[in-house]
Design a protein around this motif. Structure first.
Motif, PDB file in Angstrom:
ATOM      1  N   GLU A  65     -36.433  -2.522-102.570  1.00  0.00           N
ATOM      2  CA  GLU A  65     -37.074  -3.040-103.780  1.00  0.00           C
ATOM      3  C   GLU A  65     -37.696  -1.921-104.612  1.00  0.00           C
ATOM      4  O   GLU A  65     -37.709  -1.991-105.847  1.00  0.00           O
ATOM      5  N   LEU A  66     -38.229  -0.901-103.945  1.00  0.00           N
ATOM      6  CA  LEU A  66     -38.757   0.239-104.695  1.00  0.00           C
ATOM      7  C   LEU A  66     -37.645   0.998-105.412  1.00  0.00           C
ATOM      8  O   LEU A  66     -37.859   1.583-106.480  1.00  0.00           O
ATOM      9  N   THR A  67     -36.439   0.956-104.843  1.00  0.00           N
ATOM     10  CA  THR A  67     -35.310   1.677-105.440  1.00  0.00           C
ATOM     11  C   THR A  67     -34.669   0.887-106.570  1.00  0.00           C
ATOM     12  O   THR A  67     -34.392   1.428-107.648  1.00  0.00           O
ATOM     13  N   THR A  68     -34.423  -0.406-106.358  1.00  0.00           N
ATOM     14  CA  THR A  68     -33.683  -1.215-107.332  1.00  0.00           C
ATOM     15  C   THR A  68     -34.578  -2.028-108.248  1.00  0.00           C
ATOM     16  O   THR A  68     -34.114  -2.524-109.279  1.00  0.00           O
ATOM     17  N   GLN A  69     -35.861  -2.205-107.864  1.00  0.00           N
ATOM     18  CA  GLN A  69     -36.792  -3.061-108.609  1.00  0.00           C
ATOM     19  C   GLN A  69     -36.257  -4.480-108.751  1.00  0.00           C
ATOM     20  O   GLN A  69     -36.472  -5.162-109.747  1.00  0.00           O
ATOM     21  N   GLU A  70     -35.553  -4.933-107.701  1.00  0.00           N
ATOM     22  CA  GLU A  70     -35.035  -6.293-107.649  1.00  0.00           C
ATOM     23  C   GLU A  70     -35.551  -6.992-106.399  1.00  0.00           C
ATOM     24  O   GLU A  70     -35.859  -6.342-105.396  1.00  0.00           O
ATOM     25  N   THR A  71     -35.629  -8.312-106.456  1.00  0.00           N
ATOM     26  CA  THR A  71     -36.023  -9.071-105.275  1.00  0.00           C
ATOM     27  C   THR A  71     -34.889  -9.065-104.258  1.00  0.00           C
ATOM     28  O   THR A  71     -33.755  -8.653-104.563  1.00  0.00           O
ATOM     29  N   VAL A  72     -35.187  -9.543-103.065  1.00  0.00           N
ATOM     30  CA  VAL A  72     -34.160  -9.602-102.025  1.00  0.00           C
ATOM     31  C   VAL A  72     -33.025 -10.518-102.461  1.00  0.00           C
ATOM     32  O   VAL A  72     -31.840 -10.191-102.293  1.00  0.00           O
ATOM     33  N   ALA A  73     -33.367 -11.667-103.038  1.00  0.00           N
ATOM     34  CA  ALA A  73     -32.331 -12.608-103.486  1.00  0.00           C
ATOM     35  C   ALA A  73     -31.470 -12.006-104.589  1.00  0.00           C
ATOM     36  O   ALA A  73     -30.244 -12.175-104.594  1.00  0.00           O
ATOM     37  N   GLU A  74     -32.105 -11.285-105.521  1.00  0.00           N
ATOM     38  CA  GLU A  74     -31.349 -10.656-106.605  1.00  0.00           C
ATOM     39  C   GLU A  74     -30.418  -9.573-106.079  1.00  0.00           C
ATOM     40  O   GLU A  74     -29.289  -9.422-106.560  1.00  0.00           O
ATOM     41  N   THR A  75     -30.888  -8.830-105.077  1.00  0.00           N
ATOM     42  CA  THR A  75     -30.039  -7.794-104.492  1.00  0.00           C
ATOM     43  C   THR A  75     -28.839  -8.401-103.786  1.00  0.00           C
ATOM     44  O   THR A  75     -27.705  -7.930-103.922  1.00  0.00           O
ATOM     45  N   PHE A  76     -29.061  -9.478-103.031  1.00  0.00           N
ATOM     46  CA  PHE A  76     -27.950 -10.158-102.370  1.00  0.00           C
ATOM     47  C   PHE A  76     -26.967 -10.704-103.405  1.00  0.00           C
ATOM     48  O   PHE A  76     -25.740 -10.633-103.221  1.00  0.00           O
ATOM     49  N   SER A 107     -26.378  -9.545-106.370  1.00  0.00           N
ATOM     50  CA  SER A 107     -25.634  -8.415-106.943  1.00  0.00           C
ATOM     51  C   SER A 107     -24.549  -7.918-105.996  1.00  0.00           C
ATOM     52  O   SER A 107     -23.456  -7.563-106.432  1.00  0.00           O
ATOM     53  N   LEU A 108     -24.867  -7.889-104.701  1.00  0.00           N
ATOM     54  CA  LEU A 108     -23.890  -7.390-103.736  1.00  0.00           C
ATOM     55  C   LEU A 108     -22.700  -8.308-103.594  1.00  0.00           C
ATOM     56  O   LEU A 108     -21.539  -7.856-103.531  1.00  0.00           O
ATOM     57  N   PHE A 109     -22.950  -9.624-103.550  1.00  0.00           N
ATOM     58  CA  PHE A 109     -21.859 -10.560-103.281  1.00  0.00           C
ATOM     59  C   PHE A 109     -21.140 -11.012-104.550  1.00  0.00           C
ATOM     60  O   PHE A 109     -20.048 -11.594-104.466  1.00  0.00           O
ATOM     61  N   SER A 110     -21.738 -10.762-105.713  1.00  0.00           N
ATOM     62  CA  SER A 110     -21.063 -11.162-106.948  1.00  0.00           C
ATOM     63  C   SER A 110     -20.149 -10.066-107.481  1.00  0.00           C
ATOM     64  O   SER A 110     -19.327 -10.311-108.353  1.00  0.00           O
ATOM     65  N   SER A 111     -20.342  -8.857-106.987  1.00  0.00           N
ATOM     66  CA  SER A 111     -19.515  -7.746-107.486  1.00  0.00           C
ATOM     67  C   SER A 111     -18.223  -7.624-106.690  1.00  0.00           C
ATOM     68  O   SER A 111     -18.078  -8.177-105.624  1.00  0.00           O
TER      69      SER A 111
END
Length: 285
Positions: free
Chosen positions: A268-279, A281-285
Motif C-alpha cells: 500500500e505504501l508503494t501503490t497507494q491502493e487498497t488491498v481490494a484495488e490491488t487485487f 488491478s492484478l486480475f483485471s489486467s
C-alpha cells in the motif's frame, strides 16, 4: 626476543582464563547448594566440570522428595543448567500444570511447542542458542503476542478499508494506513485506556513484581507464555497433547499473519491502493 614475549603473553592469558573458569564453576556450585541439598562428593564433581550430570541428579532427587517447598528466589537466570532444577521443583510443588509443559534442557526452546515441519527447529539467527529459560519464555511471550496482534491487524485492516467509506459517506477511504489522520485526537487518546488496561493485566499475570526482585523482566515460574486466561469461547483444550497442537497452529497462523501484514503495508505504501484495488488491478489486467 619477540617470540619469547609472545609466549609470555599467551601464558598469562592461559592463567587468567583458567582462573576465570575456576571462579565460574565455584559460583555454579554455590547456586546448586543454595537450591538443593547435595553431598560433598557431588560438590567435588561439580568443581571438576560435571555440572550437567549433577544438575540432572539434583532435579530428579528434588522431584522425588516430600520435603518443604523450596525458596522462590532465583539466583542466576543466565545459567539455565543450574537454575532449572529449582524451577522444575517449584512447578511440581505448586501444582501448576503449565498446559502440560515442563522445561526440558535437551529440547529445542526447552520443549515449547511451535516447531513444525518442514522447517522444524527453525532459528537461523540463533536467538535460542545458549539462551536461558527466562529468555526463551520472554521470546515466546513476545512472539505469541505479536502473532495475535498481526492476525487481528489483518482483519481490522481489511474491514477498515471496506467499511470506513460506507460509515463516513466516502470521507474516509483509500489505504488503511492513511485513515488514522482522519481519526479525532480525543478518540485516539481514549484508545490508550483499554490498551493500558490490557497490558497491565498481562504484566501482572505473567511477570514478577519489580519490587520483589531485582530483575524487572523476570517472569513467574507458574506462567505459561501467552496464556493470559482469556478464552471466552472455550477453545483451549484440556489435554496437553491437544493444547500443544493448537498452540502450534496458532503460532503458524500468527507467523503467516506477521509476514502478510508487512507485505500489505509495503504494497500500500508503494501503490497507494487498497488491498481490494490491488487485487482488482492484478486480475483485471
Amino acid at each position: 626476543m619477540n617470540s619469547f614475549r609472545l609466549s609470555q603473553v599467551f601464558t598469562i592469558f592461559g592463567i587468567v582464563t583458567n582462573a576465570f573458569v575456576v571462579v565460574k564453576e565455584r559460583q555454579n556450585t554455590l547456586i546448586l547448594m543454595r537450591e538443593s541439598v547435595v553431598s560433598p562428593d557431588e560438590v567435588i564433581g561439580a568443581q571438576c566440570g560435571n555440572e550437567i550430570e549433577l544438575s540432572t541428579r539434583v532435579v530428579e532427587s528434588i522431584e522425588k522428595s516430600e520435603g518443604p517447598p523450596l525458596l522462590t528466589k532465583q539466583f542466576d537466570y543466565d545459567a539455565p543448567l543450574t537454575t532449572l532444577g529449582g524451577r522444575r521443583s517449584r512447578l511440581k510443588r505448586s501444582g501448576a500444570q503449565l498446559n502440560g509443559w515442563i522445561p526440558d534442557i535437551e529440547s529445542f526452546c526447552y520443549g515449547l511447542p511451535g516447531a513444525s515441519a518442514p522447517l522444524g527447529n527453525f532459528d537461523p539467527l540463533q536467538f535460542s542458542e545458549n539462551a536461558s529459560l527466562q529468555q526463551v519464555q520472554r521470546y515466546r511471550e513476545a512472539e505469541i503476542t505479536h502473532c495475535r496482534l498481526a492476525m487481528l491487524a489483518i482483519l481490522g485492516w481489511l474491514a477498515a478499508e471496506a467499511i470506513s467509506p460506507l460509515l463516513s459517506d466516502g470521507k474516509v477511504n483509500g489505504p488503511a494506513h492513511l485513515h488514522i489522520i482522519n481519526v479525532p485526537g480525543p478518540l485516539l487518546a481514549a484508545l490508550t485506556i483499554p490498551i493500558g488496561i490490557a497490558e497491565t493485566y498481562r504484566a501482572r499475570r505473567g511477570w514478577v513484581e519489580p519490587a520483589d526482585n531485582a530483575d524487572p523482566f523476570e517472569m513467574k515460574a507458574t506462567y505459561y507464555p501467552g496464556d493470559i486466561g482469556f478464552d471466552p469461547a472455550g477453545f483451549k483444550p484440556q489435554d496437553p497433547a491437544d493444547f500443544a497442537i493448537m498452540q502450534a497452529k496458532e503460532l503458524n497462523n500468527g507467523r503467516l499473519a506477521c509476514i502478510a501484514w508487512i507485505g500489505i503495508l509495503v504494497q500500500e505504501l508503494t501503490t497507494q491502493e487498497t488491498v481490494a484495488e490491488t487485487f482488482h488491478s492484478l486480475f483485471s489486467s
